[in-house]
Write a protein that holds these residues in place. Sequence first.
Motif, short mmCIF file in Angstrom:
data_model
loop_
_atom_site.label_atom_id
_atom_site.label_comp_id
_atom_site.label_asym_id
_atom_site.label_seq_id
_atom_site.Cartn_x
_atom_site.Cartn_y
_atom_site.Cartn_z
N LEU A 44 0.59 -1.42 -0.12
CA LEU A 44 0.01 0.01 -0.09
C LEU A 44 0.81 1.21 -0.10
O LEU A 44 0.29 2.26 -0.08
N HIS A 86 -4.35 8.84 0.59
CA HIS A 86 -3.13 8.73 1.31
C HIS A 86 -2.38 9.87 1.71
O HIS A 86 -2.36 10.84 1.04
N CYS A 130 -5.87 6.60 4.08
CA CYS A 130 -4.84 5.54 4.86
C CYS A 130 -4.06 6.58 5.25
O CYS A 130 -3.26 7.34 4.35
N VAL A 172 -7.32 3.21 7.57
CA VAL A 172 -6.13 2.28 7.52
C VAL A 172 -4.77 2.86 8.00
O VAL A 172 -4.28 3.77 7.52
N GLY A 220 -1.03 2.65 7.43
CA GLY A 220 -0.09 2.17 6.48
C GLY A 220 1.19 1.90 7.09
O GLY A 220 1.85 2.95 7.18
N ALA A 249 -7.25 0.04 1.52
CA ALA A 249 -6.52 1.21 1.50
C ALA A 249 -6.13 1.55 0.08
O ALA A 249 -6.06 2.65 -0.42
#
Length: 456
Positions: free
Chosen positions: A54, A231, A267, A288, A290, A372
């Motif tokens: 990820l 992210h 994420c 999430v 990461g 993610a």
Amino acid sequence: MSDRISARRVLTPKGWLSDCAVSFGDDGRISAVGAEGFDPASAVGTLLPGIANLHTHSFQRAMAGLAETRAPGGKDDFWSWRKVMYRFLDALTPEDIEAIAAQVQVDMAEAGYTTSAEFHYLHHQPGGAHYSDMAETSARIMAASHDSGIGLTHLPVLYTYGGLDGRALGTGQDRFGCDVSAFEKLYAAICGHSGNMPVDFRLGVAPHSLRAVDRAGLDACLALCPDGPIHIHAAEQVKEVEEVFAHLGARPVEYLLGEMPVDQRWCLIHATHLTDGEVSSLAFSGAVAGLCPTTEANLGDGIFPAQPYLNAGGCIGIGSDSNIRISLAEELRMLEVSQRLAVRQRTILASDETPSNGRYLYEHAASGGAQAVGRDAGTIEVGKLADLVALRDDMPFLDWPEPDQCLDAWIFGAEEPAVSDVWAAGRHIVRSGLHVRREPIRARFAATMRKLRDAL
């Protein structure tokens, strides 16, 4: 037309199934899981759901080893490593970026990853001038994934400032920089290229960090990507946490949870330095965490509080980040052994329901990684993408009577490569332990490395 894989044992959401066949069609999705069609003569030993990597900056693989020399005065940390990285990237051409990315994806697939999520900030030419096609380097990452066949979630990065005080980007950062207007144009150009990608391709967005993106930039990223993965680096370094608190009046994770609509699409990369309250709040958000244990150890970042976070219902995924090593088993092992060192106990990440340390780690990384990267995968069941990993059936070290023991032995003990086959959305990209395009991709990578060696 459909394909079928037979396996002596298959890890499913219902547990392990024995003597099972997994079928999938041209759409790359699993159409059947069960005893019908099982062929013992062609069966693999252990079939697992694939795991998404990820978080990766693929170009950094080529500089592995260049930042392992002690600096004068003996003060080496993330920030000194970053200076080496900035010097290195100025030598990279778009052709280099593609060659390195393809090799990294081959290495990932042979290690058992079925998807790569490229956190991509190397947008421009050295000096900061735009390419005639603003999406030139993103197109190179996409071309690499066409060559390797690995699943791809592309995460173009917005990187505007050199710090929370809004200062201009510094030396080495000019290849990253975009204000909101330029990033919107870049994102549109990337969308144009993505029309040529396989149907399992995903496009997300990545505001780099609170150090590099202000509130307006965060809002712009949300507007550009209303449905895909989001992210962001957060709380990797103590210095970063202190700087964010000084300027925003809150710690990085605290700020994001309070000011942004953080949910299952998000994420937070690293999230290493958390208070107890942030642990529970991040877990509750559905986002999430990461985790990149090998890189975090290499950079001296710290240890993520995985046990309380998972006990609170948090989701995790695994990334190889700087790619100094590419080993799925090693990432999972590093995550667990770092917890053991921190609390001086054994078998930390497990539960009464799943006492096997290896299986607990694997299943959490598979489900969290799929979430993610926005990929309908992470488990072996009908309707999911056929992201599948087979472990070798000729290793006595893995041939234990209990399948959980096989996972434990792979993650904590195996020294030789254990992955025999990999499918990404049904594409059979690793056979008998080797990537199907290994030789031409490796030859191109070797030529790139020779060129970089001479340039540096």
